[in-house]
Motif scaffolding. Structure first.
Motif, PDB file in Angstrom:
ATOM      1  N   MET A 139       0.817  -1.206   0.000  1.00  0.00           N
ATOM      2  CA  MET A 139       0.000   0.000   0.000  1.00  0.00           C
ATOM      3  C   MET A 139       0.854   1.261   0.000  1.00  0.00           C
ATOM      4  N   ASN A 140       0.301   2.311  -0.600  1.00  0.00           N
ATOM      5  CA  ASN A 140       0.902   3.623  -0.462  1.00  0.00           C
ATOM      6  C   ASN A 140       0.828   4.074   0.988  1.00  0.00           C
ATOM      7  N   GLU A 141       1.786   4.922   1.382  1.00  0.00           N
ATOM      8  CA  GLU A 141       1.736   5.480   2.735  1.00  0.00           C
ATOM      9  C   GLU A 141       0.621   6.526   2.841  1.00  0.00           C
ATOM     10  N   PHE A 142       0.317   7.177   1.726  1.00  0.00           N
ATOM     11  CA  PHE A 142      -0.702   8.216   1.747  1.00  0.00           C
ATOM     12  C   PHE A 142      -2.052   7.652   1.292  1.00  0.00           C
ATOM     13  N   TRP A 143      -3.114   8.432   1.561  1.00  0.00           N
ATOM     14  CA  TRP A 143      -4.456   8.083   1.140  1.00  0.00           C
ATOM     15  C   TRP A 143      -4.905   9.001   0.021  1.00  0.00           C
ATOM     16  N   HIS A 144      -6.006   8.643  -0.608  1.00  0.00           N
ATOM     17  CA  HIS A 144      -6.676   9.526  -1.550  1.00  0.00           C
ATOM     18  C   HIS A 144      -7.861  10.171  -0.841  1.00  0.00           C
ATOM     19  N   ASN A 145      -7.984  11.466  -1.016  1.00  0.00           N
ATOM     20  CA  ASN A 145      -9.086  12.205  -0.413  1.00  0.00           C
ATOM     21  C   ASN A 145     -10.242  12.360  -1.390  1.00  0.00           C
ATOM     22  N   SER A 256     -27.402  23.321 -13.448  1.00  0.00           N
ATOM     23  CA  SER A 256     -28.360  22.241 -13.220  1.00  0.00           C
ATOM     24  C   SER A 256     -27.746  21.083 -12.439  1.00  0.00           C
ATOM     25  N   PHE A 257     -26.424  21.129 -12.228  1.00  0.00           N
ATOM     26  CA  PHE A 257     -25.747  20.069 -11.482  1.00  0.00           C
ATOM     27  C   PHE A 257     -25.675  20.446 -10.000  1.00  0.00           C
ATOM     28  N   ASN A 258     -25.465  19.433  -9.171  1.00  0.00           N
ATOM     29  CA  ASN A 258     -25.463  19.644  -7.724  1.00  0.00           C
ATOM     30  C   ASN A 258     -24.076  19.902  -7.157  1.00  0.00           C
ATOM     31  N   SER A 259     -23.087  19.158  -7.647  1.00  0.00           N
ATOM     32  CA  SER A 259     -21.778  19.228  -7.019  1.00  0.00           C
ATOM     33  C   SER A 259     -20.676  18.862  -8.002  1.00  0.00           C
ATOM     34  N   LEU A 260     -19.472  19.307  -7.681  1.00  0.00           N
ATOM     35  CA  LEU A 260     -18.250  18.922  -8.387  1.00  0.00           C
ATOM     36  C   LEU A 260     -17.394  18.164  -7.397  1.00  0.00           C
ATOM     37  N   ILE A 261     -16.961  16.957  -7.774  1.00  0.00           N
ATOM     38  CA  ILE A 261     -16.130  16.171  -6.871  1.00  0.00           C
ATOM     39  C   ILE A 261     -14.826  15.793  -7.546  1.00  0.00           C
ATOM     40  N   THR A 262     -13.843  15.455  -6.726  1.00  0.00           N
ATOM     41  CA  THR A 262     -12.616  14.851  -7.230  1.00  0.00           C
ATOM     42  C   THR A 262     -12.067  13.916  -6.163  1.00  0.00           C
ATOM     43  N   ILE A 263     -11.347  12.903  -6.603  1.00  0.00           N
ATOM     44  CA  ILE A 263     -10.624  12.006  -5.707  1.00  0.00           C
ATOM     45  C   ILE A 263      -9.151  12.152  -6.051  1.00  0.00           C
ATOM     46  N   TYR A 264      -8.344  12.530  -5.067  1.00  0.00           N
ATOM     47  CA  TYR A 264      -6.969  12.924  -5.373  1.00  0.00           C
ATOM     48  C   TYR A 264      -6.007  12.424  -4.289  1.00  0.00           C
ATOM     49  N   PRO A 265      -4.745  12.221  -4.640  1.00  0.00           N
ATOM     50  CA  PRO A 265      -3.756  11.785  -3.639  1.00  0.00           C
ATOM     51  C   PRO A 265      -3.418  12.929  -2.692  1.00  0.00           C
ATOM     52  N   ASP A 266      -3.506  12.673  -1.393  1.00  0.00           N
ATOM     53  CA  ASP A 266      -3.197  13.760  -0.468  1.00  0.00           C
ATOM     54  C   ASP A 266      -1.706  14.068  -0.425  1.00  0.00           C
ATOM     55  N   ALA A 267      -0.918  13.306  -1.192  1.00  0.00           N
ATOM     56  CA  ALA A 267       0.501  13.632  -1.352  1.00  0.00           C
ATOM     57  C   ALA A 267       0.697  14.856  -2.251  1.00  0.00           C
ATOM     58  N   ASN A 281     -12.471  28.799  -1.243  1.00  0.00           N
ATOM     59  CA  ASN A 281     -12.159  28.060  -0.013  1.00  0.00           C
ATOM     60  C   ASN A 281     -13.394  27.461   0.649  1.00  0.00           C
ATOM     61  N   ASN A 282     -14.403  27.174  -0.161  1.00  0.00           N
ATOM     62  CA  ASN A 282     -15.642  26.606   0.380  1.00  0.00           C
ATOM     63  C   ASN A 282     -15.822  25.193  -0.168  1.00  0.00           C
ATOM     64  N   PHE A 283     -14.975  24.273   0.289  1.00  0.00           N
ATOM     65  CA  PHE A 283     -15.065  22.879  -0.151  1.00  0.00           C
ATOM     66  C   PHE A 283     -14.892  21.964   1.054  1.00  0.00           C
ATOM     67  N   HIS A 284     -15.261  20.691   0.857  1.00  0.00           N
ATOM     68  CA  HIS A 284     -15.149  19.694   1.917  1.00  0.00           C
ATOM     69  C   HIS A 284     -14.299  18.530   1.397  1.00  0.00           C
ATOM     70  N   SER A 285     -13.497  17.940   2.257  1.00  0.00           N
ATOM     71  CA  SER A 285     -12.714  16.769   1.848  1.00  0.00           C
ATOM     72  C   SER A 285     -12.523  15.831   3.031  1.00  0.00           C
ATOM     73  N   HIS A 286     -12.332  14.554   2.713  1.00  0.00           N
ATOM     74  CA  HIS A 286     -12.052  13.581   3.760  1.00  0.00           C
ATOM     75  C   HIS A 286     -11.274  12.408   3.171  1.00  0.00           C
ATOM     76  N   LYS A 287     -10.561  11.700   4.024  1.00  0.00           N
ATOM     77  CA  LYS A 287      -9.797  10.521   3.629  1.00  0.00           C
ATOM     78  C   LYS A 287     -10.752   9.436   3.162  1.00  0.00           C
ATOM     79  N   ALA A 288     -10.460   8.845   1.986  1.00  0.00           N
ATOM     80  CA  ALA A 288     -11.450   7.934   1.416  1.00  0.00           C
ATOM     81  C   ALA A 288     -10.888   6.602   0.933  1.00  0.00           C
ATOM     82  N   PHE A 289      -9.807   6.615   0.155  1.00  0.00           N
ATOM     83  CA  PHE A 289      -9.328   5.397  -0.502  1.00  0.00           C
ATOM     84  C   PHE A 289      -7.805   5.307  -0.437  1.00  0.00           C
ATOM     85  N   ARG A 290      -7.310   4.087  -0.649  1.00  0.00           N
ATOM     86  CA  ARG A 290      -5.871   3.865  -0.684  1.00  0.00           C
ATOM     87  C   ARG A 290      -5.562   2.812  -1.747  1.00  0.00           C
TER      88      ARG A 290
END
Length: 316
Positions: A139-145, A256-267, A281-290
């Protein structure tokens, strides 16, 4: 629709390999409601035609024809022809969890893998289980947010000086593929061209002052009013900002869309900066995948990855 061997499933459950689109649509309804995994309508078709091999196993209630559980597997190769399997879409509807059905599907796809290398994106709560039970222990040491911007908070920035963005034309594909090969050492020319050209996708490449490609990316218009920044690869924060400016301007009826998302390496420390620009600066993020591998780790230039392609069958 071909029914496979029963895989020792309980009576009344059939297992189907690569079912018709309507079963995938049923699955999409479930994963959107319970997991917020959203795809473009043609995603299943993309996987079916663009990978060397693709398996989508579904357990289905024979009486109601409802989807119960799903798992998928794709085969790709690196630049030297070495196999890499990827496992995704591992899911069971809530009322059927804890009955061993999903585990049997997982075991079935791992039979195709054999002793070859396999990768998956392990969710936070599942990562240790994948490592212990199925040997996805590298596994990578970092996670994807997972990051989320509400569309009303979206800000389309000015393209920074020194960059030009353009639609991808026939003459551009060779150079785009060459750039992609600096990101990911997989033979995915067919996959990437199909992916970036798929209905419900706005894609662009970015060029610097010397005419060199310094990134490319796309926004996918997915189920449940979701815009997905996937992939987004760039040499710098300014190049990524230019791409998102150009792409967002081209999304039809964006309000007409609700949200924009991305999954990215926290590295990649530039991603929160990009998200801040796009949202004031109005976004939310959390640790999700590895990233998790069974035999050999693959390494990617994380500082160039602002949005992973997707977490089902793309390792970067």
């Amino acid at each position: 629709m071909g029914v496979t061997a029963d895989l020792n499933m309980r009576k009344g459950i059939k297992v189907v390999l690569n079912p018709p689109q309507e079963f995938f649509d049923d699955f999409q309804e479930w994963i959107s409601e319970t997991e917020r995994w959203n795809y473009r309508h043609a995603e299943y078709k993309l996987w079916s035609i663009a990978f060397e091999k693709f398996w989508l196993y579904m357990a289905i209630d024979e009486e109601t024809e409802d989807v119960i559980s799903v798992v998928s597997l794709a085969l790709q190769r690196d630049s030297e022809g070495k196999k890499l399997y990827s496992l995704g879409n591992y899911y069971c509807v809530p009322e059927w969890r804890g009955k061993g059905i999903s585990n049997k599907l997982f075991v079935q796809v791992m039979k195709h893998v054999g002793n070859e290398n396999c990768t998956l994106f392990g969710a936070v709560e599942m990562s240790a289980l994948y490592a212990k039970r199925f040997n996805f222990s590298l596994m990578n040491e970092f996670w994807h947010n997972f990051a989320d911007i509400d569309v009303p908070n979206l800000v389309i920035p000015v393209i920074p000086n020194g960059f030009t963005c353009k639609k991808i034309e026939d003459k551009d594909w060779e150079k785009l593929h060459e750039y992609d090969e600096t990101i990911c050492d997989l033979d995915r020319r067919k996959y990437m061209r199909t992916n970036l050209s798929l209905a419900g996708t706005v894609s662009r490449l970015v060029i610097n002052e010397t005419g060199k490609i310094v990134g490319f990316g796309a926004v996918k218009m997915a189920f449940a009013g979701e815009l997905i920044m996937a992939p987004l690869y760039a040499e710098s924060l300014d190049a990524a900002t230019a791409l998102m400016s150009s792409i967002l301007k081209a999304v039809p009826n964006i309000s007409s869309f609700n949200s924009l998302i991305t999954i990215y390496p926290d590295a990649n420390n530039d991603v929160p900066r990009l998200l801040s620009i796009l949202s004031s600066n109005n976004f939310h993020s959390h640790k999700a995948f590895r990233h998790q591998f069974t035999k050999e780790m693959m390494y990617f230039p994380q500082h160039k990855i602002f949005g992973t392609d997707e977490v089902s069958h793309s390792p970067c």
